[in-house]
Motif scaffolding. Sequence first.
Motif, PDB file in Angstrom:
ATOM      1  N   GLY A  29       4.566   2.254   1.744  1.00 33.67           N
ATOM      2  CA  GLY A  29       5.682   2.702   0.918  1.00 33.67           C
ATOM      3  C   GLY A  29       6.215   4.051   1.352  1.00 33.67           C
ATOM      4  N   ARG A  30       5.323   4.963   1.707  1.00 36.50           N
ATOM      5  CA  ARG A  30       5.772   6.284   2.157  1.00 36.50           C
ATOM      6  C   ARG A  30       6.487   6.202   3.494  1.00 36.50           C
ATOM      7  NH1 ARG A  30       0.522   7.654   0.227  1.00 36.50           N
ATOM      8  NH2 ARG A  30       0.647   8.701  -1.808  1.00 36.50           N
ATOM      9  N   GLN A  31       6.090   5.241   4.328  1.00 35.58           N
ATOM     10  CA  GLN A  31       6.807   5.052   5.589  1.00 35.58           C
ATOM     11  C   GLN A  31       8.225   4.542   5.355  1.00 35.58           C
ATOM     12  OE1 GLN A  31       4.301   2.419   7.840  1.00 35.58           O
ATOM     13  NE2 GLN A  31       2.950   4.060   8.551  1.00 35.58           N
ATOM     14  N   LEU A  32       8.416   3.819   4.257  1.00 36.32           N
ATOM     15  CA  LEU A  32       9.738   3.305   3.933  1.00 36.32           C
ATOM     16  C   LEU A  32      10.625   4.357   3.277  1.00 36.32           C
ATOM     17  CD1 LEU A  32       8.857  -0.241   2.525  1.00 36.32           C
ATOM     18  CD2 LEU A  32      10.064   0.257   4.653  1.00 36.32           C
ATOM     19  N   LEU A  33      10.105   5.017   2.244  1.00 36.20           N
ATOM     20  CA  LEU A  33      10.934   5.903   1.431  1.00 36.20           C
ATOM     21  C   LEU A  33      10.505   7.362   1.456  1.00 36.20           C
ATOM     22  CD1 LEU A  33      11.558   3.745  -1.784  1.00 36.20           C
ATOM     23  CD2 LEU A  33      13.036   4.033   0.201  1.00 36.20           C
ATOM     24  N   GLY A  34       9.502   7.703   2.238  1.00 37.32           N
ATOM     25  CA  GLY A  34       9.089   9.100   2.311  1.00 37.32           C
ATOM     26  C   GLY A  34       8.621   9.628   0.969  1.00 37.32           C
TER      27      GLY A  34
ATOM     28  N   SER B 175       7.916   8.088  -6.905  1.00 37.87           N
ATOM     29  CA  SER B 175       8.737   7.906  -8.112  1.00 37.87           C
ATOM     30  C   SER B 175       9.372   6.521  -8.142  1.00 37.87           C
ATOM     31  CB  SER B 175       9.818   8.989  -8.182  1.00 37.87           C
ATOM     32  OG  SER B 175      10.628   8.962  -7.019  1.00 37.87           O
ATOM     33  N   ALA B 176       9.763   5.986  -6.966  1.00 33.43           N
ATOM     34  CA  ALA B 176      10.383   4.653  -6.926  1.00 33.43           C
ATOM     35  C   ALA B 176       9.367   3.562  -7.238  1.00 33.43           C
ATOM     36  CB  ALA B 176      11.024   4.412  -5.563  1.00 33.43           C
ATOM     37  N   ALA B 177       8.121   3.734  -6.778  1.00 30.01           N
ATOM     38  CA  ALA B 177       7.095   2.709  -6.997  1.00 30.01           C
ATOM     39  C   ALA B 177       6.835   2.480  -8.475  1.00 30.01           C
ATOM     40  CB  ALA B 177       5.807   3.104  -6.282  1.00 30.01           C
TER      41      ALA B 177
ATOM     42  N   PRO C 247       0.843  -1.207   0.000  1.00 29.18           N
ATOM     43  CA  PRO C 247       0.000   0.000   0.000  1.00 29.18           C
ATOM     44  C   PRO C 247       0.878   1.257   0.000  1.00 29.18           C
ATOM     45  CG  PRO C 247      -0.708  -1.551   1.694  1.00 29.18           C
ATOM     46  CD  PRO C 247       0.615  -2.047   1.180  1.00 29.18           C
ATOM     47  N   ASP C 248       0.378   2.319  -0.603  1.00 28.08           N
ATOM     48  CA  ASP C 248       1.150   3.555  -0.664  1.00 28.08           C
ATOM     49  C   ASP C 248       1.519   4.060   0.728  1.00 28.08           C
ATOM     50  OD1 ASP C 248       1.149   3.584  -3.398  1.00 28.08           O
ATOM     51  OD2 ASP C 248      -0.596   4.905  -3.584  1.00 28.08           O
ATOM     52  N   ARG C 249       0.640   3.829   1.694  1.00 30.67           N
ATOM     53  CA  ARG C 249       0.915   4.284   3.054  1.00 30.67           C
ATOM     54  C   ARG C 249       2.183   3.629   3.601  1.00 30.67           C
ATOM     55  NH1 ARG C 249      -0.264   1.705   7.549  1.00 30.67           N
ATOM     56  NH2 ARG C 249      -1.639   0.280   6.401  1.00 30.67           N
TER      57      ARG C 249
END
Length: 437
Positions: free
Chosen positions: A327-332, A337-339, A323-325
């Motif tokens: 992913g943002r916790q991992l890479l801010g 862009s990384a996804a 989930p994007d949530r």
Amino acid sequence: MTAPEEEPPPEKPSDPPRTPRRSAAALASVLDQAASSLTNIAVLVIAARVSTAHGFATFSMVYLTFTVLLGLNMSYVGQAVVLTRGDTAATGAACRSAIAFTSLASTVVGVLLAAVGAVTGAVTGGWAGPGGAFLALGLVLPLVLVQDGLRYAFSTLRRPGLALAADTLRLACVVPALLLQPRHAAPGLLVAVWGVSAVPALLLGLRLLWPHVRGARADLRPYVRRGHLGQRFVVEFAVGNASSQLAVLGLGLFAAPLAVGALRGATTLFGPLNVLFNSVNAFGPPLFNRLGGRRATTRAAALLGVVLSAVGLAWGLVLYALPDRVGRQLLGATWESAAALLPASGAQYAVMGLGTCALVTLRVLRPRATLSVQVVFSLLSVVLMLAGYLLTGSALGAAWGLAAGSALKAVAAWTRVARLRVEGTTPTTAVPAVRAS
């Protein structure tokens, strides 16, 4: 990456049984590799979390520069010193010489980087821009390169447990040091904190090394002589790994800095697979050597390649389903862009599993056969990456170009394996391998 202890084929009657001490040393080597790789993953993940997208792109360019310098030192000094054989005095002198050369060379390069960073910093945003970040790298470069170089000294001394102790302390220091930095911290500050946090591990490593090198005399002359073994390893690293890394760095410096952040962010998420591939490079050759024949070696390597490829695809699917949530916790801010690059990066790592096993097979059966494959297809990967970016104008095109290059390298390496016509080839002692990319 610490070098495994060489073992002769087990079918000889005079072979000693595998002792608990040797098993413990092998386990310590694996754990040390895992600790070192986890440190790199943690550094990039935390830097992405506390940085803006532009800040992480700048940090990534500097960290990529460090990665290239680390690889060059590993090739020129580390991979050469681990091949040292002899009594305690010989290995102690070799280790002391290796650390002394690393200290001197990293100081010279660090001064040059700091000077360039100081000059360009006034034009490119000071401490918060690329100039300030490269200035910080120059100041801390001797600390981080010598600390990493101690791993190869301990490997030469057959003391992987000492390397594990120092690298575990390195991980324990760098994670909280970076987590304590303020949100949107300047890239130069992050680089400085990352480098200074290596001091405790550096001091511990030097203390642990001292009893083994006390009384030995450092000799730097072998490192500047023509024909030094590290020169061959540097060439192979340059064409196998550094070429693509430098191309990504050039892409960031001259075209699209954000593309570097996206590529590094996606690569960071596949960090656990890098640990796996590096372990195959380290422990594959001695294991395949014990199989005793070309067909058995090729069959085992092919099976392992299929397994690694399946693991790469599975890990890519797991990341793509995040989930994007999360992913943002991992890479801010870099997650978005990384996804977008995850399908391409997943495909690349899947074929890298096949390519890694093919190159290890060639190392065992015909060691000299790998260099031509590395030269041609690593450079082709760079061309395809740049072509992908030019055709699409995005990091996604560059990522698919890298995936295509890795696939072609894997095909070429396995084709070379299939063309080996000498039946009953006795596997030879392998030299350290370079990961397929």
